[in-house]
Design a protein around this motif. Structure first.
Motif, short mmCIF file in Angstrom:
data_model
loop_
_atom_site.label_atom_id
_atom_site.label_comp_id
_atom_site.label_asym_id
_atom_site.label_seq_id
_atom_site.Cartn_x
_atom_site.Cartn_y
_atom_site.Cartn_z
N GLU A 13 -6.49 9.44 -4.23
CA GLU A 13 -6.77 10.27 -3.07
C GLU A 13 -5.96 9.81 -1.86
O GLU A 13 -5.36 10.61 -1.14
CB GLU A 13 -8.26 10.24 -2.76
N LEU A 14 -5.93 8.50 -1.64
CA LEU A 14 -5.16 7.93 -0.53
C LEU A 14 -3.68 8.28 -0.67
O LEU A 14 -3.04 8.71 0.29
CB LEU A 14 -5.34 6.42 -0.47
N MET A 15 -3.13 8.08 -1.87
CA MET A 15 -1.71 8.39 -2.09
C MET A 15 -1.44 9.88 -1.86
O MET A 15 -0.42 10.25 -1.28
CB MET A 15 -1.29 7.98 -3.49
N GLY A 16 -2.35 10.73 -2.30
CA GLY A 16 -2.20 12.17 -2.08
C GLY A 16 -2.20 12.52 -0.60
O GLY A 16 -1.39 13.33 -0.15
N LEU A 17 -3.09 11.90 0.16
CA LEU A 17 -3.12 12.14 1.60
C LEU A 17 -1.83 11.65 2.27
O LEU A 17 -1.32 12.30 3.18
CB LEU A 17 -4.33 11.45 2.22
N ASP A 71 6.73 6.23 -9.49
CA ASP A 71 7.56 7.40 -9.20
C ASP A 71 7.12 8.15 -7.95
O ASP A 71 7.65 9.22 -7.66
CB ASP A 71 7.55 8.35 -10.41
N ASP A 72 6.19 7.60 -7.21
CA ASP A 72 5.70 8.25 -5.99
C ASP A 72 6.80 8.20 -4.93
O ASP A 72 7.28 7.13 -4.57
CB ASP A 72 4.44 7.56 -5.49
N THR A 73 7.17 9.34 -4.43
CA THR A 73 8.28 9.42 -3.47
C THR A 73 7.94 8.83 -2.10
O THR A 73 8.85 8.61 -1.30
CB THR A 73 8.74 10.88 -3.29
N ASN A 74 6.68 8.56 -1.83
CA ASN A 74 6.32 7.97 -0.55
C ASN A 74 6.37 6.45 -0.56
O ASN A 74 6.20 5.82 0.46
CB ASN A 74 4.92 8.43 -0.12
N ILE A 75 6.58 5.86 -1.74
CA ILE A 75 6.71 4.40 -1.83
C ILE A 75 8.16 4.04 -1.49
O ILE A 75 9.09 4.41 -2.19
CB ILE A 75 6.36 3.88 -3.25
N LEU A 76 8.33 3.32 -0.40
CA LEU A 76 9.67 2.89 0.02
C LEU A 76 10.09 1.62 -0.70
O LEU A 76 11.26 1.44 -1.03
CB LEU A 76 9.72 2.65 1.53
N ALA A 77 9.15 0.71 -0.89
CA ALA A 77 9.41 -0.58 -1.53
C ALA A 77 8.06 -1.19 -1.88
O ALA A 77 7.02 -0.71 -1.45
CB ALA A 77 10.17 -1.50 -0.59
#
Length: 94
Positions: A13-17, A71-77
């Motif tokens: 849920e957090l990652m989705g938000l 593969d989450d595009t919001n993860i920078l590193a």
């Protein structure tokens, strides 16, 4: 440890938000390195013992976290831990 399905549902849920609101992340996998031995009822040195509950719990958590969101595009590193050098600067007591 008691409710992994609930924990991961909340993380999803957090990652989705974060994706929805375009919040980019650098997750700190072990933000508090002292927490894991406490959760496992072991001393701090157990983080380096592959046979310990702490080591296994940390390994399992890191594997699940990174595998789940690799593969989450919001993860920078990925950050392994936060401010670990403080323990070294304080003579191992942080």
């Amino acid at each position: 440890f008691d409710s992994p399905d609930q924990y991961w549902a909340r993380m999803d849920e957090l990652m989705g938000l974060c994706r929805k609101n375009r919040v980019r992340l650098v997750p700190s996998i072990f933000f508090n390195i002292h927490l894991w031995p406490l959760l496992c009822g072991e001393d701090y040195a157990s983080i380096a013992d592959p046979k310990s509950k702490t080591y296994q719990a940390m390994h399992n958590y890191a594997t699940e976290l990174v595998s789940r969101y690799k593969d989450d595009t919001n993860i920078l590193a990925w950050e392994l831990t936060n401010e670990m050098a403080l323990a070294a600067e304080a003579g191992g007591v942080a």
